[in-house]
Design a protein around this motif. Structure first.
Motif, PDB file in Angstrom:
ATOM      1  N   GLU A  31       9.304   7.404  -4.920  1.00 59.66           N
ATOM      2  CA  GLU A  31       9.513   7.843  -3.546  1.00 59.66           C
ATOM      3  C   GLU A  31       8.207   8.356  -2.964  1.00 59.66           C
ATOM      4  OE1 GLU A  31      12.602  10.684  -4.362  1.00 59.66           O
ATOM      5  OE2 GLU A  31      14.149   9.237  -3.807  1.00 59.66           O
ATOM      6  N   SER A  32       8.055   8.184  -1.654  1.00 56.52           N
ATOM      7  CA  SER A  32       6.851   8.652  -0.972  1.00 56.52           C
ATOM      8  C   SER A  32       6.799  10.182  -1.011  1.00 56.52           C
ATOM      9  CB  SER A  32       6.822   8.130   0.471  1.00 56.52           C
ATOM     10  OG  SER A  32       7.863   8.695   1.233  1.00 56.52           O
ATOM     11  N   PRO A  33       5.610  10.754  -0.768  1.00 56.88           N
ATOM     12  CA  PRO A  33       5.427  12.208  -0.919  1.00 56.88           C
ATOM     13  C   PRO A  33       6.431  13.061  -0.138  1.00 56.88           C
ATOM     14  CG  PRO A  33       3.308  11.151  -0.595  1.00 56.88           C
ATOM     15  CD  PRO A  33       4.355  10.090  -0.408  1.00 56.88           C
ATOM     16  N   ASN A  34       6.789  12.659   1.081  1.00 55.62           N
ATOM     17  CA  ASN A  34       7.729  13.431   1.893  1.00 55.62           C
ATOM     18  C   ASN A  34       9.139  12.840   1.864  1.00 55.62           C
ATOM     19  OD1 ASN A  34       5.916  15.498   2.911  1.00 55.62           O
ATOM     20  ND2 ASN A  34       4.929  13.833   4.036  1.00 55.62           N
ATOM     21  N   LEU A  35       9.415  12.018   0.857  1.00 55.73           N
ATOM     22  CA  LEU A  35      10.742  11.428   0.627  1.00 55.73           C
ATOM     23  C   LEU A  35      11.252  10.610   1.809  1.00 55.73           C
ATOM     24  CD1 LEU A  35      12.409  14.474  -1.163  1.00 55.73           C
ATOM     25  CD2 LEU A  35      11.134  12.587  -2.180  1.00 55.73           C
ATOM     26  N   TRP A  91       0.744   6.962  -4.048  1.00 57.24           N
ATOM     27  CA  TRP A  91       1.060   7.029  -2.617  1.00 57.24           C
ATOM     28  C   TRP A  91      -0.130   7.656  -1.906  1.00 57.24           C
ATOM     29  CZ3 TRP A  91       5.275   4.952  -0.271  1.00 57.24           C
ATOM     30  CH2 TRP A  91       6.352   4.592  -1.075  1.00 57.24           C
ATOM     31  N   GLU A  92      -0.700   6.937  -0.937  1.00 54.81           N
ATOM     32  CA  GLU A  92      -1.790   7.483  -0.135  1.00 54.81           C
ATOM     33  C   GLU A  92      -1.228   8.339   1.003  1.00 54.81           C
ATOM     34  OE1 GLU A  92      -4.789   4.536   0.814  1.00 54.81           O
ATOM     35  OE2 GLU A  92      -4.333   3.491  -1.063  1.00 54.81           O
ATOM     36  N   ASN A  93      -0.064   7.981   1.476  1.00 51.42           N
ATOM     37  CA  ASN A  93       0.711   8.744   2.457  1.00 51.42           C
ATOM     38  C   ASN A  93       2.143   8.222   2.368  1.00 51.42           C
ATOM     39  OD1 ASN A  93       0.861   6.379   4.171  1.00 51.42           O
ATOM     40  ND2 ASN A  93      -1.176   6.890   4.929  1.00 51.42           N
ATOM     41  N   ASP A  94       2.982   8.501   3.344  1.00 54.10           N
ATOM     42  CA  ASP A  94       4.382   8.062   3.258  1.00 54.10           C
ATOM     43  C   ASP A  94       4.582   6.579   3.531  1.00 54.10           C
ATOM     44  OD1 ASP A  94       5.918  10.369   2.502  1.00 54.10           O
ATOM     45  OD2 ASP A  94       5.369  11.238   4.425  1.00 54.10           O
ATOM     46  N   GLU A  95       3.544   5.874   3.975  1.00 49.62           N
ATOM     47  CA  GLU A  95       3.698   4.465   4.311  1.00 49.62           C
ATOM     48  C   GLU A  95       2.773   3.527   3.554  1.00 49.62           C
ATOM     49  OE1 GLU A  95       3.403   4.442   8.572  1.00 49.62           O
ATOM     50  OE2 GLU A  95       5.535   4.932   8.748  1.00 49.62           O
ATOM     51  N   LEU A  96       1.801   4.050   2.835  1.00 47.10           N
ATOM     52  CA  LEU A  96       0.854   3.191   2.124  1.00 47.10           C
ATOM     53  C   LEU A  96       0.835   3.560   0.648  1.00 47.10           C
ATOM     54  CD1 LEU A  96      -1.222   0.925   2.415  1.00 47.10           C
ATOM     55  CD2 LEU A  96      -2.949   2.666   2.835  1.00 47.10           C
ATOM     56  N   VAL A  97       1.122   2.592  -0.191  1.00 55.77           N
ATOM     57  CA  VAL A  97       1.174   2.819  -1.631  1.00 55.77           C
ATOM     58  C   VAL A  97       0.281   1.795  -2.332  1.00 55.77           C
ATOM     59  CG1 VAL A  97       3.278   1.412  -1.922  1.00 55.77           C
ATOM     60  CG2 VAL A  97       2.721   3.135  -3.623  1.00 55.77           C
TER      61      VAL A  97
END
Length: 122
Positions: A31-35, A91-97
């Motif tokens: 899951e992304s950092p902020n779910l 995860w670089e942010n919530d949209e880029l992995v």
């Protein structure tokens, strides 16, 4: 009477050209950092004809809690990535992995097979 064999033959030919998914199972999730988003690694079992079972790996991605429809697919022979690789997820942010596929050689030493990115905003 001649029409029935022709219809059957055309149906059989069209069935051979399509892949049919038989089964899948999820073997890794992140899951992304902020779910907000999620990626799922799935092994896919499919067939192109009644006599052959094939395997691939897909990475499904999208909003957390939604039905995941978008994916990147890796098929043996078309990609160096294998389901048995170890996948390091960054995860670089919530949209880029960024995903690193790592494998061990005969001596047990790890090496990078491939690095790829998934942009969930697209």
């Amino acid at each position: 009477m001649v029409l029935i064999p022709i219809l059957f033959l055309s149906f059989h030919i069209s069935m051979k050209e399509e892949e049919q998914e038989l089964d899948s199972f999820t073997f890794k999730k992140s899951e992304s950092p902020n779910l907000i988003n999620i990626i799922e690694f799935r092994e896919m079992t499919y067939t192109e004809d009644p006599y052959t079972v094939l395997y691939s790996m897909r990475i499904y991605y999208g909003k957390r809690g939604s039905i995941l429809k978008k994916y990147k697919e890796f098929k043996p022979g078309n990609s160096p990535i294998d389901i048995n690789d170890d996948f390091k997820i960054h995860w670089e942010n919530d949209e880029l992995v960024t995903i690193d596929a790592i494998r061990k050689n005969e001596k047990g030493e790890s090496y990078l097979v491939e690095t790829f990115k998934i942009d969930l905003s697209q």
